[in-house]
Design a protein around this motif. Sequence first.
Motif, short mmCIF file in Angstrom:
data_model
loop_
_atom_site.label_atom_id
_atom_site.label_comp_id
_atom_site.label_asym_id
_atom_site.label_seq_id
_atom_site.Cartn_x
_atom_site.Cartn_y
_atom_site.Cartn_z
N GLY A 170 0.79 -1.22 0.00
CA GLY A 170 0.00 0.00 0.00
C GLY A 170 0.82 1.27 0.00
O GLY A 170 0.29 2.36 -0.01
N LEU A 171 2.14 1.13 -0.02
CA LEU A 171 2.99 2.31 0.08
C LEU A 171 3.11 3.01 -1.26
O LEU A 171 3.03 4.23 -1.35
CB LEU A 171 4.37 1.87 0.58
CG LEU A 171 5.27 2.96 1.09
CD1 LEU A 171 4.58 3.76 2.16
CD2 LEU A 171 6.54 2.34 1.65
N GLU A 185 1.47 3.21 -4.99
CA GLU A 185 0.29 2.80 -5.70
C GLU A 185 0.40 3.34 -7.13
O GLU A 185 0.55 4.54 -7.32
CB GLU A 185 -0.92 3.42 -4.98
CG GLU A 185 -2.24 3.13 -5.57
CD GLU A 185 -3.30 4.12 -5.04
OE1 GLU A 185 -4.43 4.04 -5.51
OE2 GLU A 185 -2.96 4.95 -4.18
N ASP A 238 2.47 6.88 -0.69
CA ASP A 238 1.63 7.32 0.42
C ASP A 238 2.50 7.58 1.65
O ASP A 238 2.84 6.65 2.38
CB ASP A 238 0.58 6.25 0.70
CG ASP A 238 -0.40 6.70 1.78
OD1 ASP A 238 -0.14 7.75 2.41
OD2 ASP A 238 -1.41 6.01 1.98
N ALA A 288 1.41 6.32 5.08
CA ALA A 288 1.46 4.87 5.30
C ALA A 288 2.81 4.41 5.82
O ALA A 288 2.95 3.32 6.34
CB ALA A 288 1.12 4.12 4.01
N ASP A 309 2.65 3.32 9.37
CA ASP A 309 1.73 2.26 9.78
C ASP A 309 2.44 1.29 10.71
O ASP A 309 3.65 1.10 10.61
CB ASP A 309 1.17 1.54 8.57
CG ASP A 309 -0.09 2.22 8.08
OD1 ASP A 309 -0.44 3.25 8.69
OD2 ASP A 309 -0.71 1.74 7.12
N SER A 316 9.71 0.52 8.32
CA SER A 316 9.46 1.71 7.52
C SER A 316 10.55 2.03 6.50
O SER A 316 10.27 2.29 5.34
CB SER A 316 9.27 2.93 8.42
OG SER A 316 8.15 2.75 9.23
#
Length: 528
Positions: A254-255, A257, A329, A332, A335, A341
Amino acid sequence: MPLSNDPKTLSQAPHPLTPARTGTIPAISSQGTALAAQREKLRLLINSRNPIITVETSEEQRFLEMLAATAQELNVPLYFWSVTEGLGKAGGAALYNSDQPEQALANIATIQGDAIFLLKDFARYCDNDRISRRLRDLADAFRTARRSIVLLAASIQLPSEVAADSAPYQLGLPSSEELLPGVKFVLAEVTRDHALPVALDVAGIGQLAKNLVGLPEEEALRVLRKCVLERSKVDAGLLDDVLEAKREALHTGGLLETMKRDASFTDVAGLQRLRDWIGKRKSALTPEGQRFGLVPPKGVLITGVQGCGKSLAARAVAGEWGYELARLDAGALYDKFVGESEKNLKRALDLAQKLSPVVLWIDEIEKAFASAGSSGDADAGLSQRLLATLLTWMQDREGGVFLAATSNNITILPPEMLRKGRFDEIFFVDLPEAAVRAALFSLHLKKRGRDAAGFDVNKLAVASDGFSGAEIEQAILAGLYTAFNRKQQLSTDVLLEEIHATQPLSVTRAEEITAIREWAKSRAVAAD
Ligand SMILES: Nc1ncnc2c1ncn2[C@@H]1O[C@H](COP(=O)(O)OP(=O)(O)O)[C@@H](O)[C@H]1O
Ligand SMILES: [Mg+2]
């Protein structure tokens, strides 16, 4: 593998597909620069006499092909070992009694001269003391010749004493040049087996390979096969199908897209200077521009007042240049998996490079990196490391990735990010002038299927002094509701009503906006 010449299955255009790969190890053209660089790294590891090279990858076949080609080029014999097949040369018989790991090492010790030994899934045996000792003895003896043991597996954990003797080789994702032979192979196979028509020229097929970049080879070819079968033909439309399928297949946590290009500068009112800047740099991307010596641009930072088209303009760059668009993102990054990270960011940046040419859009970049500036923040340490990762990447990256970052508040960004040379330019987007507001009304009325000629856009522009583009769009949307409920058509008067009923941010947050403007005056270029 001969291709069908049945006219029913072919278009008028000459059939572009080359014969399929033969054998398990096809020749790979080393024309592509990304591929050439990958192989150069491998050559270097072997030539610099690294006794143990580790390769962690799920793409076993692709690495084997690359290693075989490299060994051939270096004129070094290549041996394979697996626990099921024992030790032997490619295509040759296995040496007697060489399937057990320790025996395999004993056999390797007896083979003289330059050699590369590829051991599949061997790392798991290295926990055994005798095996790890033998391996280290071998490694020592190897230093005097061009001999390397290559440990290949999906995941490798070596005991530290063995790890100390080994050098890792990172097999990146395949470039379009690497994918091309496989793409041709799949096209030839599927169109023949299913008698499908082909109407795509050589350039189109090259583009197809480009559109699949970002996926491991096997997955890329699987995606292609599925798309061709679903479409039942090979034509220009397949290019989009493949892009769409790739977006679904990309796993990036999801990082990062990849997105549809959804805007170009025809969707943007005003921001003329930014637009000219972007337009001018398009030529740096053409072969003529490159020959002329134009340096490809690296990125812009767009800051300014909220709702005035920063995010829109960043996205529009992709449409303007015909680049892929990928969004990082920034939020994100923080998260749950905090420890991951930096790794995630590196992976995302790596992937972006693979997608090139691409516009990498980082929206509201301050969300990820702002606290790197303030030491009191709990996140500051992580944030600083993330920033360092990004800055290093910005410095070292190759061409083909254009960073389009936006920020609502650049005053809180760490100064090293804004230093000259990081971004090519920092643009400031201010509230639109009257002429731009008129253009905004025309544009957004047209977007809602209304003819702007039926409205007094100049009057609307005057009335909406202090409005942002987003607020103008909002007034039109609200006006549509009002008109519909009154069973009227949308008119200038209805819009004027909506405008008068709105308190724009420039009024409610006047101080904040003045501060942003003051800050930008000396540090950024006006986008308009
Ligand atoms: N200059 C502009 N031209 C066209 N539309 C605009 C402009 N500024 C804002 N808009 C409209 O407002 C929406 C929100 O703008 P956005 O780009 O998200 O603003 P920002 O990122 O500056 O806060 C856009 O999607 C667009 O519909
Ligand atoms: Mg925005």
